[in-house]
Structures are given as C-alpha cells and as structure tokens.
Design an enzyme around this catalytic site. Structure first.
Site, short mmCIF file in Angstrom:
data_model
loop_
_atom_site.label_atom_id
_atom_site.label_comp_id
_atom_site.label_asym_id
_atom_site.label_seq_id
_atom_site.Cartn_x
_atom_site.Cartn_y
_atom_site.Cartn_z
CE LYS A 197 32.02 38.01 51.14
NZ LYS A 197 32.60 38.87 52.16
C1 LIG Z 1 32.62 40.49 51.83
C2 LIG Z 1 31.84 41.53 51.17
C3 LIG Z 1 32.43 42.58 50.44
C4 LIG Z 1 33.88 42.92 50.46
O1 LIG Z 1 34.78 41.99 50.20
P1 LIG Z 1 36.27 42.08 50.75
O2 LIG Z 1 36.96 41.09 49.90
O3 LIG Z 1 36.22 41.69 52.20
O4 LIG Z 1 36.77 43.47 50.55
C5 LIG Z 1 31.61 43.45 49.73
N1 LIG Z 1 30.29 43.34 49.77
C6 LIG Z 1 29.67 42.39 50.50
C7 LIG Z 1 28.18 42.34 50.47
C8 LIG Z 1 30.42 41.47 51.23
O5 LIG Z 1 29.79 40.53 51.97
#
Ligand SMILES: *Cc1c(COP(=O)(O)O)cnc(C)c1O
Length: 388
Positions: A197
């Site tokens: 992210k």
């Molecule tokens: C990354 C992501 C998540 C989940 O996040 P994690 O921290 O990896 O559990 C949920 N929704 C979307 C759209 C994502 O890109």
C-alpha cells in the site's frame, strides 16, 4: 545487470529505525503501548476525524477491519453482504467467515468503482426474494475514490434499507471524495497498511468506527473479548486482531510522508501518460469532484476492428514486461468469476459485465513511489515494442 522493477514496493523514509528505537525505549515491546494510540491519532488527523465523533482502531490487517466492521454491523449466518464485484477478495472474504452470502454489484464503466444503479438493483432484488442485505462493502479502487454523487446515492440506498455502509479504503489512504477523506465517508471505514500500500507498517490495518461505543466493542473483539473482571471472563467470542505496538512505530515514521508519496505516484502516472501517448491504451479514469492518492497506474488496451483484441495486446505487453524482469498484473479478476463465489448473486451491467471486460483488457503498471523517470522509460520502452 538491470534491477527488477516491482509493482508497488514499500518505500522506507529513513525514520523507521528512530521511530522503532523510541517505541522500544519506552519499553513497550508488546502488546499495546503509547505508540499505538499515537498512531491512531495520526491516522485520525489524516482522515480529518473529530475524536468526539468517529474513532480509529488500529488492527493487524485491513481484512481484520472488514471482519470486525461486518460483525459490528450485525452480519451473521443467512444475511447477505453486497460488495463491489471488481476488487481484491479481502473486501468480501470475511462475509464468508460469518456464514453470510456474498452478492456483487458491477463496476461503473466511467469510474471502475461501484455502480449505484447496480446497488439499487441488488436491493430491489433482495427485497423481492426475501433476502436481507445487512451491509454494503464499497471499495475505492486503485487509489481512485468513488465520486461524491455516487457515494450519496449508495448512502441513501443503505439508509433506506437499513444496511451499514462499509468503505473499503485500503487502497485510497489520503484520497478525498467531495472534500471528505475516504475511510470517513461511510458508517465504517477500512484502511490497510500492508506492504504494497502507499504507506506501510510492514503489515496492519485500521477500522474507522462511527462512535466511541462501537470503537470500544471493536477493541474488545480485537483482543479476545475479555469482560471487565480480575480473572479471564468471556461472554462473547473475540479475535486476536490488534496491531502490535512495534508496527505502529513503523507506521508513525511512514505517515508524515503520505502527501509526498501521493505526489510521487502522481508523477509516475504523468510520466506514463506522456510516454504512452498515441498508443491504443486508455488510463484508469480520474474521478470528478474527488482527489485520488494515485496508488496504482492502471491501463486498458483498446480492442481494434480487426485483430488483435485488447486482451491479446494486454497479454503481449504483460509477457514482454515479465521477460524484461518488470512486474505487472492484470486488473482484479471480478469476484463473480471466482470459483469460490460460483453461484453468488451478481448484478452486472446490462450490456455486459464491466468488470469482466476490464479484467480481460486491463493491466496494473509498476507504480511505486521509488520509481524513477528512467525506470518508467524502461517500462514504456517494453510496452511500445510489444505493441509494435
Ligand atoms: C489490501 C486490500 C485489503 C486488505 O488489506 P490487508 O491489510 O492486506 O488485509 C482489502 N481490500 C482491498 C481493496 C485491498 O487492496
């Protein structure tokens, strides 16, 4: 030797070690500690949240945040949860943990995000068939927020049908829609600090709760639901979902650089636009009345009257990039096409699934904030050659 170019690698600020040292010097190795509260305050500031109203709870993943949001929205066995069709499975997997049925609504062709008309259809159809949609998971995809007029319709539909609006803002930290930060627009907001992210804690997430009482319930559920007693007393089933204090320290070093990371990712998008001009390529639409965080630069390849198809062009480019040690990915495969959701209700665009078309022709290009203009030259050189 050239170096491998990754899709969205983590970007160190240089302050992580100092922040970790500071947290450790306070002797809060684990589990909770002051750094965690400071991290939650930092996130609240980014989301312009007044702590008198909404409250941020730091968790160990974005997926955990969705799971808790669904529990707090009252989702249980037999209920339905409506989710964006074009997304990562984490948006909806927690509905399955709870024994709820997943339903999907197609993307809008102009935004790639949830189409309010498909949401309306889903609610109408659920009413006809006696199904109860308890929550809507609205995903802001690839850094682009759902525009405010669409949010307004979806929010009104949720209100009318007494469903919770859960915003999955895992990909849009720092973005705003109609001037309001994503994550603070719904009843619940979900953030992720996973390694790919825009800023990361190494791993982690957060749940934005509508009020202090709900936040206290989220906190309790995230720490094994211990009742107030000198011994261990439990009147509910909880989870081990709290963010570790030490990871909050990494997040605290990263968050002050969010604006800079957004500008860097926008620059990457601009470099691609300049260099890929004139090719049969469309860029991810930029929403109106909203400010993206530019997380990923995504493109689609045009179909032509003769061959090759957009899909064939996409595959040619994807494989050429892989051969040049450059990571790229097709867009999310829509949830209604996933084997695990075979048979789930899906409300698709009447002229054909928008998500399926984007999946066939779309590609996420390397978009990290560490990318240099020369890296982008390398990527676009391969793209041009492959489209030859
Ligand atoms: C990354 C992501 C998540 C989940 O996040 P994690 O921290 O990896 O559990 C949920 N929704 C979307 C759209 C994502 O890109």
């Amino acid at each position: 030797m050239t170096q491998r170019i990754f899709l969205s690698p983590p970007h160190l600020t240089g302050n992580e070690l100092d922040s970790l040292r500071e947290a450790l010097e306070k002797r809060y190795l684990a589990p909770a500690g002051p750094t965690l509260a400071e991290f939650e305050a930092d996130v609240s500031n980014i989301l312009h949240i007044d702590p008198q109203t909404k409250r941020v709870v730091a968790l160990n993943s974005g997926t955990a945040a969705i799971h808790l949001a669904l529990i707090l929205a009252g989702v249980g066995p037999g209920d339905s949860v409506l989710c964006s069709d074009l997304t990562f499975i984490a948006s909806i997997a927690p509905a399955s943990y709870l024994g709820a049925s997943a339903m999907f609504a197609d993307a809008h062709p102009d935004t790639w995000n949830l189409d309010p008309e498909r949401v309306r259809e889903a609610f109408d159809s659920a009413r006809t068939h006696g199904r109860r949609i308890k929550a809507v998971v609205a995903v802001h995809l690839y850094g682009r927020p759902i525009p405010p007029d669409h949010i307004a319709i979806i929010r009104e539909l949720c209100r009318e049908h007494d469903a919770a609006l859960i915003e999955d803002a895992a990909e849009t930290l720092g973005a705003t829609s109609g001037g309001v930060p994503t994550g603070a627009l719904g009843d619940f907001g979900v953030l992720s600090f996973n390694g790919n992210k825009i800023v990361t804690c190494s791993g982690g997430g957060a749940l934005v709760c509508p009020d202090e009482e709900t936040a206290q319930r989220a906190l309790s559920l995230a720490t094994m639901a211990k009742d107030p007693a000198p011994h261990y007393e439990h009147s509910a089933i909880g989870y081990s979902y709290r963010m570790p204090n030490v990871l909050a320290a990494i997040g605290r070093a990263q968050l002050p650089h969010l604006e800079e990371r957004m500008a860097q990712r926008k620059a990457v998008r601009d470099w691609y636009m300049e260099r890929l001009a004139g090719l049969p390529i469309q860029f991810i639409p930029e929403p109106e009345d909203a400010a993206p965080n530019w997380w990923l630069t995504c493109v689609t390849f045009d179909n032509s009257d003769s061959s090759p198809t957009g899909h064939a062009r996409r595959e040619a480019v994807r494989m050429a990039l892989a051969a040049a040690d450059i990571e790229s990915r097709p867009l999310w495969k829509p949830m209604h096409m996933q084997p695990v959701f075979a048979g789930a209700q899906a409300y698709l665009n009447p002229t054909g699934s928008v998500g399926a078309d984007l999946f066939a022709r779309g590609l996420c290009l390397p978009s990290g904030s560490t990318l240099t203009e020369r890296d982008v030259d390398r990527v676009t050189g391969v793209v041009r050659a492959a489209l030859g």
